[in-house]
Design a protein around this motif. Structure first.
Motif, PDB file in Angstrom:
ATOM      1  N   PRO A  67       2.380  10.144 -14.023  1.00 42.42           N
ATOM      2  CA  PRO A  67       1.180   9.761 -14.298  1.00 42.42           C
ATOM      3  C   PRO A  67       0.387   9.881 -13.194  1.00 42.42           C
ATOM      4  N   CYS A  68      -0.981   9.651 -13.186  1.00 45.04           N
ATOM      5  CA  CYS A  68      -1.941   9.635 -12.054  1.00 45.04           C
ATOM      6  C   CYS A  68      -1.691   8.256 -11.667  1.00 45.04           C
ATOM      7  N   ARG A  69      -1.682   7.796 -10.301  1.00 45.81           N
ATOM      8  CA  ARG A  69      -1.498   6.365  -9.859  1.00 45.81           C
ATOM      9  C   ARG A  69      -2.848   5.987  -9.211  1.00 45.81           C
ATOM     10  N   ILE A  70      -2.974   4.556  -9.460  1.00 47.12           N
ATOM     11  CA  ILE A  70      -4.420   4.027  -8.831  1.00 47.12           C
ATOM     12  C   ILE A  70      -3.736   2.846  -7.865  1.00 47.12           C
ATOM     13  N   PHE A  71      -3.935   2.645  -6.769  1.00 42.83           N
ATOM     14  CA  PHE A  71      -3.573   1.668  -5.762  1.00 42.83           C
ATOM     15  C   PHE A  71      -4.553   0.785  -5.543  1.00 42.83           C
ATOM     16  N   GLU A  72      -4.698  -0.476  -5.763  1.00 44.81           N
ATOM     17  CA  GLU A  72      -5.513  -1.497  -5.091  1.00 44.81           C
ATOM     18  C   GLU A  72      -4.802  -2.130  -3.765  1.00 44.81           C
ATOM     19  N   ARG A  73      -5.326  -1.921  -2.456  1.00 47.68           N
ATOM     20  CA  ARG A  73      -4.674  -2.273  -1.279  1.00 47.68           C
ATOM     21  C   ARG A  73      -5.632  -3.736  -0.949  1.00 47.68           C
ATOM     22  N   LYS A  74      -4.461  -4.477  -0.939  1.00 46.23           N
ATOM     23  CA  LYS A  74      -5.137  -5.756  -0.169  1.00 46.23           C
ATOM     24  C   LYS A  74      -4.435  -6.461   1.108  1.00 46.23           C
ATOM     25  N   THR A  75      -4.980  -6.548   2.092  1.00 39.05           N
ATOM     26  CA  THR A  75      -4.401  -7.436   3.222  1.00 39.05           C
ATOM     27  C   THR A  75      -4.101  -8.714   2.622  1.00 39.05           C
ATOM     28  N   GLY A  76      -3.557  -9.591   3.570  1.00 43.68           N
ATOM     29  CA  GLY A  76      -3.048 -10.804   3.254  1.00 43.68           C
ATOM     30  C   GLY A  76      -4.228 -11.885   3.169  1.00 43.68           C
ATOM     31  N   SER A  77      -5.174 -11.688   3.858  1.00 42.87           N
ATOM     32  CA  SER A  77      -6.414 -12.675   3.886  1.00 42.87           C
ATOM     33  C   SER A  77      -7.353 -11.986   2.650  1.00 42.87           C
ATOM     34  N   ASP A  78      -7.415 -10.973   2.456  1.00 45.41           N
ATOM     35  CA  ASP A  78      -8.319 -10.370   1.209  1.00 45.41           C
ATOM     36  C   ASP A  78      -7.756 -10.931  -0.291  1.00 45.41           C
ATOM     37  N   PHE A  79      -6.226 -10.637  -0.038  1.00 45.87           N
ATOM     38  CA  PHE A  79      -5.678 -11.292  -1.319  1.00 45.87           C
ATOM     39  C   PHE A  79      -6.011 -12.594  -1.459  1.00 45.87           C
ATOM     40  N   LEU A  80      -5.900 -13.487  -0.638  1.00 47.20           N
ATOM     41  CA  LEU A  80      -6.354 -14.784  -0.742  1.00 47.20           C
ATOM     42  C   LEU A  80      -7.776 -15.033  -0.900  1.00 47.20           C
ATOM     43  N   CYS A  81      -8.765 -14.232  -0.501  1.00 49.61           N
ATOM     44  CA  CYS A  81     -10.178 -14.416  -0.780  1.00 49.61           C
ATOM     45  C   CYS A  81     -10.245 -13.986  -2.226  1.00 49.61           C
ATOM     46  N   SER A  82      -9.888 -12.785  -2.575  1.00 43.67           N
ATOM     47  CA  SER A  82     -10.008 -12.345  -4.071  1.00 43.67           C
ATOM     48  C   SER A  82      -9.493 -13.404  -4.743  1.00 43.67           C
ATOM     49  N   LEU A  83      -8.272 -14.170  -4.621  1.00 41.73           N
ATOM     50  CA  LEU A  83      -7.766 -15.326  -5.625  1.00 41.73           C
ATOM     51  C   LEU A  83      -8.595 -16.281  -5.269  1.00 41.73           C
ATOM     52  N   ALA A  84      -9.156 -16.764  -4.378  1.00 40.01           N
ATOM     53  CA  ALA A  84      -9.888 -18.119  -4.391  1.00 40.01           C
ATOM     54  C   ALA A  84     -11.257 -17.933  -5.114  1.00 40.01           C
ATOM     55  N   GLN A  85     -11.966 -16.614  -4.767  1.00 40.73           N
ATOM     56  CA  GLN A  85     -13.249 -16.392  -5.612  1.00 40.73           C
ATOM     57  C   GLN A  85     -12.920 -15.994  -6.860  1.00 40.73           C
ATOM     58  N   GLY A  86     -11.800 -15.828  -7.406  1.00 38.02           N
ATOM     59  CA  GLY A  86     -11.669 -15.446  -8.796  1.00 38.02           C
ATOM     60  C   GLY A  86     -12.041 -13.828  -9.251  1.00 38.02           C
ATOM     61  N   ARG A  87     -11.807 -12.904  -8.124  1.00 33.48           N
ATOM     62  CA  ARG A  87     -11.874 -11.484  -8.402  1.00 33.48           C
ATOM     63  C   ARG A  87     -10.703 -10.805  -8.606  1.00 33.48           C
ATOM     64  N   LEU A  88      -9.629 -11.586  -8.085  1.00 33.36           N
ATOM     65  CA  LEU A  88      -8.099 -10.781  -8.174  1.00 33.36           C
ATOM     66  C   LEU A  88      -7.875 -10.575  -9.418  1.00 33.36           C
ATOM     67  N   PHE A  89      -7.736 -11.325 -10.472  1.00 37.81           N
ATOM     68  CA  PHE A  89      -7.108 -11.172 -11.939  1.00 37.81           C
ATOM     69  C   PHE A  89      -7.973 -10.162 -12.832  1.00 37.81           C
ATOM     70  N   PRO A  90      -9.509 -10.149 -12.556  1.00 36.74           N
ATOM     71  CA  PRO A  90     -10.244  -9.383 -12.990  1.00 36.74           C
ATOM     72  C   PRO A  90     -10.191  -7.746 -12.792  1.00 36.74           C
ATOM     73  N   GLN A  91      -9.981  -7.826 -11.266  1.00 34.12           N
ATOM     74  CA  GLN A  91      -9.671  -6.658 -10.700  1.00 34.12           C
ATOM     75  C   GLN A  91      -8.282  -5.976 -11.368  1.00 34.12           C
TER      76      GLN A  91
END
Length: 130
Positions: A67-91
């Motif tokens: 299958p075709c694969r899609i990657f979401e790349r997160k740096t450590g700080s981007d991961f935490l920001c996405s988590l804190a701002q509520g963006r991570l789980f919808p993404q």
């Protein structure tokens, strides 16, 4: 005796065919926002990789194949920001609903990000792994 000779010829023919085949070309579509990371340049330098920089609606890298694969790349700080701002789980939920095989690529250790005020336990509080 004839069977041994035929088997040997088949083996040699198969080996010759394998040596003549070039590695399959890998097509990777990369979101234009990823240029700053330097990863697109590294991938483009690989002879078997064809890179296409384009704005992607979701994910950072789309790698062709079945299958075709899609990657979401997160740096450590981007991961935490996405988590804190509520963006991570919808993404991540959007990636799961796509027709691609989703992969979250976490770069580094988000819990050791020096400028983060988030405690390790807080990062995953209330979120159960699936």
């Amino acid at each position: 005796m004839c069977q041994e000779a035929c088997t040997k010829r088949r083996r040699e023919a198969l080996q010759a065919m394998q040596e003549q085949q070039e590695p399959a070309q890998i097509h990777i579509r990369i979101d234009t926002q990823e240029q700053r990371s330097g990863i697109p340049d590294l991938l483009a330098a690989m002879p078997q990789v064809h890179v296409e920089l384009t704005p992607l609606r979701m994910g950072d890298y789309v790698v062709g194949g079945d299958p075709c694969r899609i990657f979401e790349r997160k740096t450590g700080s981007d991961f935490l920001c996405s988590l804190a701002q509520g963006r991570l789980f919808p993404q991540l939920a959007a990636l799961l609903k796509s027709r691609f095989a989703p992969i979250l690529l976490l770069e580094g250790d988000p819990l050791s990000v020096s400028h983060s005020q988030m405690r390790p336990r807080s990062a995953f509080a209330g979120h159960s792994p699936t």
